[in-house]
Design a protein around this motif. Structure first.
Motif, PDB file in Angstrom:
ATOM      1  N   ALA A   1      -6.116   0.297  -4.138  1.00  0.00           N
ATOM      2  CA  ALA A   1      -6.160   0.941  -5.449  1.00  0.00           C
ATOM      3  C   ALA A   1      -4.752   1.051  -6.019  1.00  0.00           C
ATOM      4  O   ALA A   1      -3.774   1.100  -5.288  1.00  0.00           O
ATOM      5  N   GLY A   2      -4.690   1.067  -7.348  1.00  0.00           N
ATOM      6  CA  GLY A   2      -3.426   1.380  -8.004  1.00  0.00           C
ATOM      7  C   GLY A   2      -2.664   0.208  -8.560  1.00  0.00           C
ATOM      8  O   GLY A   2      -1.637   0.396  -9.218  1.00  0.00           O
TER       9      GLY A   2
ATOM     10  N   LYS B   1       0.829  -1.212   0.000  1.00  0.00           N
ATOM     11  CA  LYS B   1       0.000   0.000   0.000  1.00  0.00           C
ATOM     12  C   LYS B   1       0.864   1.263   0.000  1.00  0.00           C
ATOM     13  O   LYS B   1       0.628   2.213  -0.765  1.00  0.00           O
ATOM     14  N   GLN B   2       1.880   1.250   0.830  1.00  0.00           N
ATOM     15  CA  GLN B   2       2.788   2.396   0.932  1.00  0.00           C
ATOM     16  C   GLN B   2       3.512   2.647  -0.392  1.00  0.00           C
ATOM     17  O   GLN B   2       3.557   3.786  -0.881  1.00  0.00           O
ATOM     18  N   TRP B   3       4.073   1.573  -0.973  1.00  0.00           N
ATOM     19  CA  TRP B   3       4.915   1.741  -2.154  1.00  0.00           C
ATOM     20  C   TRP B   3       4.116   1.967  -3.433  1.00  0.00           C
ATOM     21  O   TRP B   3       4.575   2.686  -4.332  1.00  0.00           O
ATOM     22  N   VAL B   4       2.943   1.356  -3.536  1.00  0.00           N
ATOM     23  CA  VAL B   4       2.122   1.603  -4.727  1.00  0.00           C
ATOM     24  C   VAL B   4       1.726   3.076  -4.785  1.00  0.00           C
ATOM     25  O   VAL B   4       1.789   3.720  -5.847  1.00  0.00           O
TER      26      VAL B   4
ATOM     27  N   ARG C   1       2.884   5.709  -7.740  1.00  0.00           N
ATOM     28  CA  ARG C   1       1.909   6.482  -8.515  1.00  0.00           C
ATOM     29  C   ARG C   1       2.199   7.986  -8.420  1.00  0.00           C
ATOM     30  O   ARG C   1       2.061   8.717  -9.406  1.00  0.00           O
ATOM     31  N   ASP C   2       2.670   8.429  -7.269  1.00  0.00           N
ATOM     32  CA  ASP C   2       2.905   9.853  -7.063  1.00  0.00           C
ATOM     33  C   ASP C   2       4.250  10.337  -7.612  1.00  0.00           C
ATOM     34  O   ASP C   2       4.388  11.510  -7.968  1.00  0.00           O
TER      35      ASP C   2
END
Length: 529
Positions: free
Chosen positions: A229-230, A179-182, A186-187
Motif C-alpha cells: 500500500a501507499g 515497504k519500510q520507506w513508503v 507517508r507517516d
C-alpha cells in the motif's frame, strides 16, 4: 469541485551512455539517444507547468563514448552526468550497470551531479546508511503539491558484479526497503503523491499475474504493485521493456525501454478537497523518440568526448585471415563459428586455462572483418565484463550445458528455433553459452534436463566428480542468467581487465589472427536428423 492541478512525471531509464542518434558499430542513424530525449523533455516542459524528470538507472555505462571517457579521459567530467545536469534532472537512481567501471568512477559521477542519486536499499555494511546519497527526495510544485520520490535498485547485483566494485555495500531486499520507506514517507513527510523509482522490472504478466521469469528476486515490480500500500506511481526499468499502464492494482506504471528509445510519462491529476490534494486521475504513456529531431545544442556539450571516441574507434588494431563475419546468429549458436572460437581462445589465453565458455550477447552480432578496429571490438563485445576462472565439477558443467540447452526448442516442422522465453519479455540471447575445451552434443528434441547426450574432454567422457578450471565472464561466474550451479564454486583467479581491452591487447600481441574452429560442439534435433 475544488481547484485541480496536473503533475507530469517524465522518466528515462537504461540510457546506457547513448547520447548521439546513431549506432557506433555501423554509424547508421537510429531512434536512440539522450539528444532525442532532450527534445521531448523541453517540449513537455513548455506545455506543462509542473514537470518532474527522473532517470531510473543504468546511465553511465554502455557506449564506446562512456567506455573511452572512463579509460582515457577520466580526469574530465562524466559526460552523462554533465548532460543530466544540463537538462536539470530532479533525481536519478543507481542501476546495476553503474558499478561496471568500479566504485571510484561511480562516486565521481555522484559527486559531479547537481541532482540527488536515490538509493534507499544500497547501504554501507558498517553504517547501514545509503551509500550514494538519499533514500528519497521531496519536490513541491507551485500549487503546493508535495511529491515524494523514493529510489530503489534491484538487490541482485552481487550475483553479477565484480566483487571489488561493490565492496562495503549491503544490498537490502528492494521490496522490503520500499515497504519500510513508503510507510515512513507517508507517516513523516505528508506527501500528496508517492513515486517509487525502481531499477528493476516485472516478474509477472501485468494482466494475468502469471510468472514471466524464474522468481530469483531480481525483479519485484508486480509484487510491489499487488502487495504494498501507499505507492501511487512505479517507475521501472532494467528489463528494457516498453510498458505503460495507468492502473495495476491502483498503481500507475511505466517502463521506457532502453538507449533512449522512449520517455515514460505519467500525468497525475489532483483536486483540492478541503485544503488537501487528492489524486483523481493517473495516465501512463510512452513518448517515442523515433521521430524527434536531436537536440544539437545538447550534443555540442559532449562533442569533445565524442570526437576523441571516434578517433579511438577507427584505429586499426589487427587483421583477420579467413572469415569471422556472422551472417546467421542461430547457425553460429548451433555449430561453432570462427568468431566464437576466437573469443574463447582469447579468454583462455588471458586466464591461462584450457576450457572456456562465452555467448553471443545479442541477435545482431557482426563478427570481425578483415581489418579490425576498436569499433569492431566494442560493437561485438558490448559489456565491460572481466574474466573469472572457476573450478567446476563435471556435474556442474553438465548442469550448465543443460541450462544453455533450454535456449532451443523444436518447431512444428522439426526445425531448431529459439525458445520464446529467451526473447520475451526481454531478449536474453546472452544467457546461452557455448563452450571450448570440451566436446559435447545437445539433442534439443529430448526433454529439458536430459539434452546433453555427449560430454567429453580430450576424447574421454567427463565424469561427474572430475574437476576442470573454466574461464568465463564475471556476470556468468556469479550465477547470472540462472546459472545457479556456479554459485559457491571455487574462484581460481580473476582477470581484472575489461574484455574489450583484453581483445585489443590480444591483437597487439597477435596482429594477424587466422579464422578457424574445431567444431567441438553440435546442437541437433534427432527428430529431424
Amino acid at each position: 469541485m475544488g481547484k485541480r492541478t496536473i503533475v507530469t512525471i517524465l522518466e528515462t531509464s537504461d540510457l546506457h551512455g547513448h547520447v548521439f542518434p546513431y549506432l557506433y558499430g555501423t554509424m547508421q542513424e537510429a531512434p536512440v539517444g539522450l539528444s532525442r530525449v532532450s527534445t521531448i523533455v523541453k517540449r513537455v516542459r513548455q506545455e506543462n507547468e509542473n514537470v518532474l524528470l527522473v532517470d531510473n538507472g543504468d546511465l553511465i555505462q554502455g557506449t564506446p563514448m562512456t567506455y573511452h571517457t572512463i579509460r582515457s579521459l577520466h580526469e574530465e567530467r562524466n559526460p552523462m552526468v554533465l548532460l543530466l545536469n544540463e537538462l536539470a534532472y530532479d533525481a536519478a537512481v543507481i542501476g546495476n550497470h553503474e558499478f561496471n567501471y568500479g566504485i571510484e568512477p561511480l562516486h565521481q559521477a555522484v559527486n559531479e551531479s547537481q541532482f540527488p542519486w536515490l538509493s534507499a536499499n544500497l547501504l554501507g555494511e558498517e553504517s547501514s546508511r545509503p551509500v550514494f546519497g538519499s533514500p528519497y527526495v521531496v519536490k513541491e510544485t507551485k500549487d503546493g503539491v508535495r511529491v515524494a520520490i523514493l529510489g530503489v535498485t534491484t538487490h541482485y547485483i552481487p550475483n553479477w558484479e565484480n566483487p571489488l566494485h561493490i565492496q562495503g555495500i549491503e544490498f537490502q531486499d528492494a521490496y522490503e526497503a520500499t515497504k519500510q520507506w513508503v510507510a515512513w514517507l507517508r507517516d513523516n513527510e505528508n506527501p500528496d503523491v508517492v513515486i517509487v523509482s525502481y531499477h528493476g522490472g516485472f516478474e509477472s504478466d501485468l494482466q494475468s499475474g502469471e510468472p514471466t521469469e524464474t522468481h530469483t528476486g531480481e525483479n519485484q515490480g508486480y509484487k510491489l504493485c499487488m502487495e504494498m500500500a501507499g505507492i501511487d506511481v512505479l517507475l521501472t526499468g532494467h528489463q528494457h521493456r516498453l510498458l505503460a499502464k495507468s492502473d495495476v492494482n491502483g498503481v500507475a506504471i511505466v517502463q521506457p525501454g532502453n538507449n533512449g528509445r522512449a520517455v515514460g510519462q505519467v500525468e497525475i491529476t489532483l483536486e483540492d478537497v478541503d485544503g488537501t490534494w487528492k489524486i483523481v486521475q493517473k495516465k501512463s504513456s510512452l513518448l517515442s523518440t523515433a521521430d524527434e529531431v536531436p537536440d544539437e545544442e545538447l550534443l555540442q556539450k559532449v562533442n569533445h568526448y565524442e570526437q576523441q571516441t571516434q578517433i579511438w574507434l577507427d584505429k586499426q588494431i589487427g587483421e583477420v585471415q579467413g572469415d569471422m563475419i556472422i551472417s546467421h546468429p542461430l547457425a553460429a549458436r548451433i555449430r561453432e563459428h570462427p568468431f566464437v572460437e576466437f573469443i574463447q581462445r582469447v579468454q583462455m589465453d588471458a586466464a591461462n586455462t584450457d576450457v572456456s565458455n562465452t555467448a553471443l550477447f545479442t541477435n545482431e552480432p557482426a563478427g570481425l572483418p578483415k581489418k579490425v578496429t576498436m569499433r569492431d571490438i566494442v560493437s561485438n563485445y558490448v559489456y565491460p565484463n572481466t574474466l573469472t576462472v572457476l573450478r567446476l565439477t563435471g556435474k556442474q558443467i553438465r548442469e550448465a550445458l543443460e541450462r544453455s540447452a533450454t535456449y532451443f526448442q523444436v518447431s512444428e516442422n522439426g526445425d531448431i528455433e529459439v525458445n520464446p522465453s529467451f526473447c520475451e519479455p526481454k531478449p536474453q540471447h546472452y544467457n546461452y553459452d557455448m563452450w571450448e575445451g570440451i566436446e559435447y552434443e545437445m539433442d534439443v528434441s529430448l526433454p529439458e534436463g536430459n539434452r546433453v547426450v555427449k560430454l567429453e574432454k580430450n576424447g574421454v567422457p567427463l565424469q561427474l566428480d572430475d574437476q576442470v578450471d573454466v574461464v568465463m565472464n564475471n556476470y556468468r561466474a556469479g550465477g547470472g542468467g540462472d546459472y545457479t550451479m556456479f554459485k559457491g564454486a571455487t574462484i581460481v583467479r580473476e582477470v581484472q581487465i575489461d574484455m574489450a581491452e583484453i581483445l585489443a591487447n590480444y591483437f597487439e600481441k597477435h596482429p594477424v589472427v587466422i579464422a578457424k574452429c574445431n567444431d567441438n560442439f553440435r546442437v541437433v534435433c534427432s527428430k529431424k536428423d
